[in-house]
Design a protein around this motif. Structure first.
Motif, short mmCIF file in Angstrom:
data_model
loop_
_atom_site.label_atom_id
_atom_site.label_comp_id
_atom_site.label_asym_id
_atom_site.label_seq_id
_atom_site.Cartn_x
_atom_site.Cartn_y
_atom_site.Cartn_z
N GLN A 2 0.78 -1.24 -0.09
CA GLN A 2 0.08 -0.22 -0.05
C GLN A 2 0.85 1.24 -0.17
O GLN A 2 1.84 1.28 0.33
CB GLN A 2 -0.88 0.27 1.13
CG GLN A 2 -0.19 0.17 2.51
CD GLN A 2 -0.99 0.05 3.85
OE1 GLN A 2 -1.63 -1.22 4.09
NE2 GLN A 2 -1.21 1.13 4.46
N SER A 3 0.19 2.31 -0.51
CA SER A 3 0.89 3.59 -0.50
C SER A 3 1.30 4.12 0.81
O SER A 3 0.59 3.87 1.79
CB SER A 3 0.37 4.77 -1.44
OG SER A 3 -1.03 4.80 -0.88
N VAL A 4 2.49 4.87 0.90
CA VAL A 4 2.76 5.35 2.17
C VAL A 4 2.32 6.90 2.38
O VAL A 4 2.54 7.45 1.41
CB VAL A 4 4.23 5.43 2.42
CG1 VAL A 4 4.90 5.99 3.79
CG2 VAL A 4 4.96 3.97 2.30
N ARG A 5 1.67 7.28 3.35
CA ARG A 5 1.03 8.63 3.33
C ARG A 5 2.06 9.32 3.88
O ARG A 5 3.05 8.96 4.86
CB ARG A 5 -0.21 8.75 4.56
CG ARG A 5 -1.19 7.57 4.11
CD ARG A 5 -2.00 7.95 2.99
NE ARG A 5 -2.64 9.40 3.29
CZ ARG A 5 -3.89 9.76 3.93
NH1 ARG A 5 -4.48 8.35 4.09
NH2 ARG A 5 -4.34 10.67 4.06
N PHE A 6 1.86 10.60 3.66
CA PHE A 6 3.03 11.64 4.23
C PHE A 6 2.42 12.76 4.69
O PHE A 6 1.48 13.30 4.02
CB PHE A 6 3.83 11.93 2.96
CG PHE A 6 5.02 12.89 3.51
CD1 PHE A 6 6.10 12.84 4.18
CD2 PHE A 6 4.90 14.44 3.01
CE1 PHE A 6 6.90 13.76 4.55
CE2 PHE A 6 5.59 15.66 3.56
CZ PHE A 6 7.16 15.05 4.37
N PHE A 7 2.62 13.16 5.78
CA PHE A 7 2.23 14.28 6.30
C PHE A 7 3.09 15.37 6.70
O PHE A 7 4.20 15.19 7.26
CB PHE A 7 1.50 13.92 7.70
CG PHE A 7 0.50 12.93 7.33
CD1 PHE A 7 -0.83 13.14 7.21
CD2 PHE A 7 0.63 11.49 7.49
CE1 PHE A 7 -1.93 12.21 7.11
CE2 PHE A 7 -0.43 10.40 7.51
CZ PHE A 7 -1.66 10.78 7.36
N THR A 8 2.76 16.63 6.43
CA THR A 8 3.65 17.96 6.82
C THR A 8 3.31 18.36 7.96
O THR A 8 2.21 17.90 8.73
CB THR A 8 3.24 18.94 5.60
OG1 THR A 8 2.08 19.47 5.70
CG2 THR A 8 3.45 18.54 4.50
N ASN A 9 4.36 19.10 8.49
CA ASN A 9 3.87 19.87 9.84
C ASN A 9 2.59 20.66 9.92
O ASN A 9 2.02 20.45 10.74
CB ASN A 9 4.85 20.78 10.28
CG ASN A 9 6.55 20.24 10.58
OD1 ASN A 9 6.33 19.28 11.42
ND2 ASN A 9 7.26 20.61 10.28
N ALA A 10 2.26 21.12 8.62
CA ALA A 10 1.04 21.74 8.67
C ALA A 10 -0.41 20.92 8.94
O ALA A 10 -1.46 20.93 9.27
CB ALA A 10 0.84 22.32 7.31
N ASP A 11 -0.30 19.47 8.15
CA ASP A 11 -1.01 18.59 8.29
C ASP A 11 -1.29 18.14 9.65
O ASP A 11 -2.41 17.79 10.16
CB ASP A 11 -0.80 17.17 7.54
CG ASP A 11 -0.68 17.60 6.15
OD1 ASP A 11 -1.70 18.35 5.36
OD2 ASP A 11 0.09 16.87 5.36
N VAL A 12 -0.10 18.14 10.33
CA VAL A 12 -0.12 17.61 11.77
C VAL A 12 -0.84 18.65 12.64
O VAL A 12 -1.73 18.31 13.54
CB VAL A 12 1.12 17.38 12.45
CG1 VAL A 12 1.25 17.22 13.93
CG2 VAL A 12 2.09 16.17 11.55
N ALA A 13 -0.55 20.04 12.29
CA ALA A 13 -0.99 21.01 13.26
C ALA A 13 -2.53 21.10 12.98
O ALA A 13 -3.37 21.51 13.70
CB ALA A 13 -0.54 22.30 12.81
N ALA A 14 -3.03 20.84 11.64
CA ALA A 14 -4.44 20.77 11.51
C ALA A 14 -5.20 19.74 12.03
O ALA A 14 -6.43 19.82 12.40
CB ALA A 14 -4.65 21.05 9.98
N ALA A 15 -4.64 18.52 12.24
CA ALA A 15 -5.26 17.27 12.63
C ALA A 15 -5.33 17.06 14.21
O ALA A 15 -6.11 16.43 14.96
CB ALA A 15 -4.66 16.03 11.89
N LEU A 16 -4.07 17.38 14.73
CA LEU A 16 -3.80 17.19 16.18
C LEU A 16 -4.22 18.21 17.09
O LEU A 16 -3.42 19.10 17.74
CB LEU A 16 -2.49 16.66 16.52
CG LEU A 16 -1.98 15.36 15.74
CD1 LEU A 16 -0.58 15.25 16.21
CD2 LEU A 16 -2.93 14.17 16.35
#
Length: 312
Positions: A2-16
């Motif tokens: 399966q494809s590996v997801r990549f999360f930026t710092n902005a993604d982390v800030a938006a989700a956590l």
């Protein structure tokens, strides 16, 4: 594969979000995991490379790589950079790679807030944050989830940085102001959160008022300390992990070397708090939470992030 997801710092800030991450840590840190003491390697120019592996059945395998370059402030760059890789613990297949600077800052602050929920007086009204680096704003936001502070003081060696941080947090609605004098604010604080890379004491034991809580986060090497031995000796001590603290927590190791405390003075781990042991006993006792970083916190945060992304 399966494809590996990549999360930026902005993604982390938006989700956590802080409240959700605190609750995820409250549940996840109560369960055991394998997390060897992190490898720490000295790099040129006082920089450091850290490697932090962790695995927990049903939650995955993770490895975080962290660089700490304390002189980056002069270059307009954060001192800490990191990546976290998450693998499936049943198959070993990679699931996600995260830019982990934001992950580290949020899980660190939320872990301190989680400890504070058991150790800070319920009537606490004043928070002092010592330091103006990347963690400082997160500490204000996370600690404010578990206690309603009427006043937050920010102290830093650079008054301009402290003022800029106070303006930023004030715009977010927090009752923040710059601490003109560290000793005065420390003597009036109900909770003192230290997030510096200091190698000499900033907070002295003589300054602590009865009922104060010390949240010591910044010093992550045996050569670093944010308090003197008297402050440690006055406190009932809780650590994120005993093994990590005895390996790296300069505040405690200096105090042990000075004879102010012994290893047996480290009363509880964070997991004890989560099982109902070691909470604040009286309004007058001084408590201390020392964290040097526990890789399970990263694994919990990464799993929360991945679950959030998959639910969208």
């Amino acid at each position: 594969m399966q494809s590996v997801r990549f999360f930026t710092n902005a993604d982390v800030a938006a989700a956590l979000a802080y409240p959700q991450l605190i609750e995820a840590l409250r549940k996840g840190l109560a369960n055991p995991a394998e997390a060897p003491v992190r490898a720490c390697h000295a790099l040129p120019d006082d920089a450091t490379l850290l490697c932090m592996p962790v695995w927990q059945k049903g939650q995955g395998v993770g490895v975080k790589l962290v660089t700490v370059f304390p002189n980056n402030g002069a270059k307009g760059l954060p001192s800490v950079a990191a990546l976290f890789t998450l693998f499936d613990d049943a198959t070993g297949q990679p699931l996600a790679v995260l830019e982990a600077s934001e992950l580290t800052a949020r899980r660190t602050a939320c872990t301190s807030a989680l400890a504070a929920s058991a150790l800070v007086r319920h009537d606490a009204s004043r928070l002092l944050v010592v330091g103006t680096g990347a963690l400082a704003a997160h500490m204000v936001r996370a600690h404010s989830v578990v206690r309603q502070y009427e006043r937050v003081d920010i102290w830093g060696r650079d008054p301009e940085k402290a003022a800029a941080l106070a303006r930023q947090l004030g715009a977010e609605g927090y009752p923040v102001q710059v601490a003109a004098d560290l000793q005065t604010c420390a003597q009036q604080a109900d909770c003192i959160s230290c997030v510096t890379t200091s190698t000499s004491p900033l907070i002295l034991g003589d300054w602590l008022r009865p009922g104060c809580h010390l949240d010591l986060v910044g010093a992550f090497l045996p050569t670093m300390r944010e308090t003197d031995s008297a402050a440690v000796a006055r406190s009932r001590i809780v650590v994120d992990t005993r093994a990590g603290a005895l390996e790296e927590a300069g505040d405690l190791l200096f105090a042990i070397a000075d004879g102010a405390i012994s290893e047996q003075s480290i009363h509880f781990e964070l997991s004890d708090l989560l099982h109902g042991r070691g909470h604040r006993q009286t309004n007058s006792e001084i408590t201390l939470f020392k964290s040097v970083g526990y890789a399970l916190e990263d694994l919990i945060a990464a799993q929360l992030l991945l679950a959030s992304a998959e639910s969208q």
